[in-house]
Design a protein around this motif. Structure first.
Motif, PDB file in Angstrom:
ATOM      1  N   TYR A 302       0.950  -1.240  -0.068  1.00 22.02           N
ATOM      2  CA  TYR A 302       0.019   0.182   0.053  1.00 22.02           C
ATOM      3  C   TYR A 302       0.966   1.267  -0.139  1.00 22.02           C
ATOM      4  CZ  TYR A 302      -4.038  -3.099   1.348  1.00 22.02           C
ATOM      5  OH  TYR A 302      -4.771  -3.987   1.221  1.00 22.02           O
ATOM      6  N   ALA A 307       1.929   3.137  -5.771  1.00 24.86           N
ATOM      7  CA  ALA A 307       0.648   2.340  -5.454  1.00 24.86           C
ATOM      8  C   ALA A 307      -0.484   3.151  -5.976  1.00 24.86           C
ATOM      9  CB  ALA A 307       0.681   1.796  -3.892  1.00 24.86           C
ATOM     10  N   VAL A 308      -0.155   4.322  -6.285  1.00 20.08           N
ATOM     11  CA  VAL A 308      -1.427   5.355  -6.670  1.00 20.08           C
ATOM     12  C   VAL A 308      -2.144   4.790  -7.768  1.00 20.08           C
ATOM     13  CG1 VAL A 308      -0.039   6.483  -8.224  1.00 20.08           C
ATOM     14  CG2 VAL A 308      -2.029   7.475  -7.272  1.00 20.08           C
ATOM     15  N   GLU A 311      -4.474   1.863  -6.529  1.00 16.17           N
ATOM     16  CA  GLU A 311      -5.610   2.527  -5.684  1.00 16.17           C
ATOM     17  C   GLU A 311      -6.500   3.116  -6.659  1.00 16.17           C
ATOM     18  OE1 GLU A 311      -6.096   2.657  -2.282  1.00 16.17           O
ATOM     19  OE2 GLU A 311      -4.184   0.979  -2.580  1.00 16.17           O
ATOM     20  N   LEU A 314      -8.670   0.305  -8.319  1.00 14.28           N
ATOM     21  CA  LEU A 314      -9.495  -0.377  -7.304  1.00 14.28           C
ATOM     22  C   LEU A 314     -10.725   0.592  -7.107  1.00 14.28           C
ATOM     23  CD1 LEU A 314      -7.195  -1.540  -4.217  1.00 14.28           C
ATOM     24  CD2 LEU A 314      -8.929  -2.937  -5.579  1.00 14.28           C
ATOM     25  N   SER A 325     -16.090   0.684  -1.313  1.00 18.85           N
ATOM     26  CA  SER A 325     -14.836   1.300  -1.616  1.00 18.85           C
ATOM     27  C   SER A 325     -14.412   1.595  -0.033  1.00 18.85           C
ATOM     28  CB  SER A 325     -14.827   2.448  -2.565  1.00 18.85           C
ATOM     29  OG  SER A 325     -13.685   2.751  -2.899  1.00 18.85           O
ATOM     30  N   ASP A 327     -10.332   3.212   1.330  1.00 17.37           N
ATOM     31  CA  ASP A 327      -8.964   3.634   0.938  1.00 17.37           C
ATOM     32  C   ASP A 327      -7.965   2.571   1.430  1.00 17.37           C
ATOM     33  OD1 ASP A 327      -8.777   4.566   3.521  1.00 17.37           O
ATOM     34  OD2 ASP A 327      -8.898   6.420   2.949  1.00 17.37           O
ATOM     35  N   ALA A 328      -6.757   2.939   1.271  1.00 19.63           N
ATOM     36  CA  ALA A 328      -5.615   1.916   1.835  1.00 19.63           C
ATOM     37  C   ALA A 328      -5.473   1.991   3.372  1.00 19.63           C
ATOM     38  CB  ALA A 328      -4.430   2.241   1.345  1.00 19.63           C
ATOM     39  N   ARG A 331      -8.574  -0.289   4.785  1.00 23.04           N
ATOM     40  CA  ARG A 331      -8.147  -1.565   4.336  1.00 23.04           C
ATOM     41  C   ARG A 331      -7.147  -2.095   5.223  1.00 23.04           C
ATOM     42  NH1 ARG A 331      -7.746   0.165  -0.887  1.00 23.04           N
ATOM     43  NH2 ARG A 331      -5.632  -0.649  -0.923  1.00 23.04           N
TER      44      ARG A 331
END
Length: 493
Positions: A302, A307-308, A311, A314, A325, A327-328, A331
């Protein structure tokens, strides 16, 4: 992450490394096709890309089970021009290029999943939805312009699109896509219950049905992947890699497909190892240290500088398919809250309907979660012939081959049944046929359950009568001539 709209298309963006990257994602993949239109999504993608001028920046397009993506990276003005060209092509496809692109696609011979995942999805869903993954279908040259246009009009629309950007939208960005709302996805499972079957793979694979977005499922799968890698590769030297794929069933459910390759001659051992390790997670609690180690892996992924883009993808998937939904940070917090019993319970539930795929000629002796022998699951069954008119192979074939002496074809009141030389009974009702390939006087029937049946006067004496019954009973739109791009059988006229 920021959200806006351009020409009615949802745009998601977040700052990322240069250069600017863009992904125009449509909620349409191979699972949205029918047996008769297999490959139409990939053909549309090729038609669109064929209209682009020569570009000197990175760009590509792809189709998988769930979605179609058009991607590019470069200066803002290059991104703007690329997206404008893609939208223009989708609004007016170059249908005159279908036969040309059909040849290219046949040469490309790509697939939307691995062979192991494709087989398991077909076992789960039959020849519909995600279960279409292993088929080549009628062939790209058997897709009509009307079918291509209809598919594009249904799925490649502004409401079924999301643009992802690793920076703010360029000021002159436009996304002139057509109106339209795609049909709702509904593909019920064709088979339930834990089982195994042979597959055209090297190694073994397992399908596990998990709650969508479950942190316990995510941790358990990561732990299973790690345990299998340690055992099969590092300790025993039986396998090189573990591969994990997934298929979205609905807003609550994910089908996870995990496979291992195998050193030659070790396929049975790999199948047993995979099944036993999955069972162990459903019976024994993982340790706190094991879960902490997997959580650390998620934290690292993450926090990766790139990782953007993951993300954004997703978030686009959540928007397109109306999924929850998070966000990181949310999660990661949910993962840290998981206790070992939740992982065990998640796997215990998934194993009730787990499906194991093994390499050819491997017959595993494994135990199902309820303690009984793990049964074989397939489209065929054991049993007597149904009532109907019976046809047998030609006399010469029966004299030469034991399998021919044991084979029977039956025309029933509502379909066709075949007892093959191994004593396996196949049935396909007329109303469950999803495709009929015509190759001269021969027919190949494809059933919704995943069953396939070849009808030929050379195979069964008097089979012409069965073929006429099939032609009369099956809607004309489901029949097609064998692809001119496919290799021909030299023994056929």
């Amino acid at each position: 992450m920021q959200r806006t709209t351009v020409d009615g298309v949802t745009v998601l963006w977040a700052p990322g490394p240069d250069p600017l990257s863009a992904t125009l994602t449509f909620g349409c993949g191979a699972r949205d096709e029918s047996f008769r239109t297999i490959g139409v999504t990939h053909l549309i993608e090729h038609l669109v890309m064929s209209t682009l001028p020569r570009l000197h920046h990175e760009h590509n397009a792809s189709v998988d089970l769930e979605a179609t993506r058009f991607t590019a990276s470069g200066r803002p003005e290059q991104i703007t021009a690329f997206l404008a060209a893609v939208c223009a092509a989708l609004s007016e496809l170059p249908l005159d290029r279908i036969q040309h692109e059909a040849g290219i696609l046949t040469a490309e011979a790509s697939s939307v999943t691995s062979p192991a995942a494709a087989f398991l999805l077909n076992q789960r869903f039959g020849a519909r939805g995600p279960g279409l993954a292993p088929y080549t279908g009628p062939g790209y040259d058997r897709l009509s312009a009307d079918a291509v246009q209809a598919h594009a009009a249904a799925y490649f629309t502004r409401v079924n699109a999301v643009l992802q950007l690793t920076g703010p939208p360029p000021q002159d960005l436009r996304l002139p896509l057509p109106e339209g709302r795609p049909p709702q996805r509904t593909t019920p499972a064709a088979r339930t219950g834990a089982s195994w079957d042979e597959a055209p793979i090297e190694g073994a694979a397992i399908a596990l049905t998990m709650p969508l977005g479950s942190p316990a499922a995510a941790l358990g799968l990561a732990l299973l992947e790690h345990r299998l890698t340690e055992l099969a590769r590092h300790r025993r030297g039986l396998s090189y890699a573990v591969q994990v794929e997934s298929s979205l069933r609905d807003e609550h459910t994910l089908d996870t497909l995990l496979s291992l390759d195998s050193r030659p001659g070790q396929e049975a051992g790999i199948a047993g190892l995979l099944w036993q390790e999955a069972l162990r997670l459903g019976r024994e609690l993982p340790s706190d240290d094991e879960l902490k180690e997997e959580i650390e892996g998620f934290r690292e992924s993450y926090g990766h500088p790139r990782a953007v883009e993951a993300e954004l993808d997703l978030a686009a998937t959540s928007h397109l398919f109306a999924l929850p939904s998070r966000d990181a940070a949310a999660r990661l917090a949910a993962l840290r809250a998981v206790v070992p019993e939740e992982v065990r319970a998640c796997f215990a539930q998934a194993l009730v309907t787990a499906q194991l795929a093994v390499a050819p000629d491997v017959e595993p002796r494994l135990v199902a979660p309820d303690g009984r022998p793990l049964p074989r699951g397939a489209c065929w069954e054991h049993g007597g012939l149904p009532a109907g008119e019976v046809f047998r192979p030609p006399l010469l074939a029966r004299a030469r081959y034991g399998a021919a002496r044991r084979s029977r074809l039956v025309l029933t009141g509502d379909g066709v049944a075949e007892l093959d030389g191994d004593g396996r009974l196949h049935r396909i009702r007329f109303d469950e046929i999803v495709g009929v390939e015509r190759d001269g006087g021969d027919r190949t029937l494809f059933g919704a359950s995943g069953c396939l049946m070849e009808l030929s006067p050379q195979k069964y004496s008097g089979c012409d009568k069965v073929i006429r019954a099939v032609d009369a009973a099956v809607p004309a739109g489901l029949a097609y001539e064998a692809s001119a791009l496919a290799p021909r059988d030299p023994e056929k006229p």
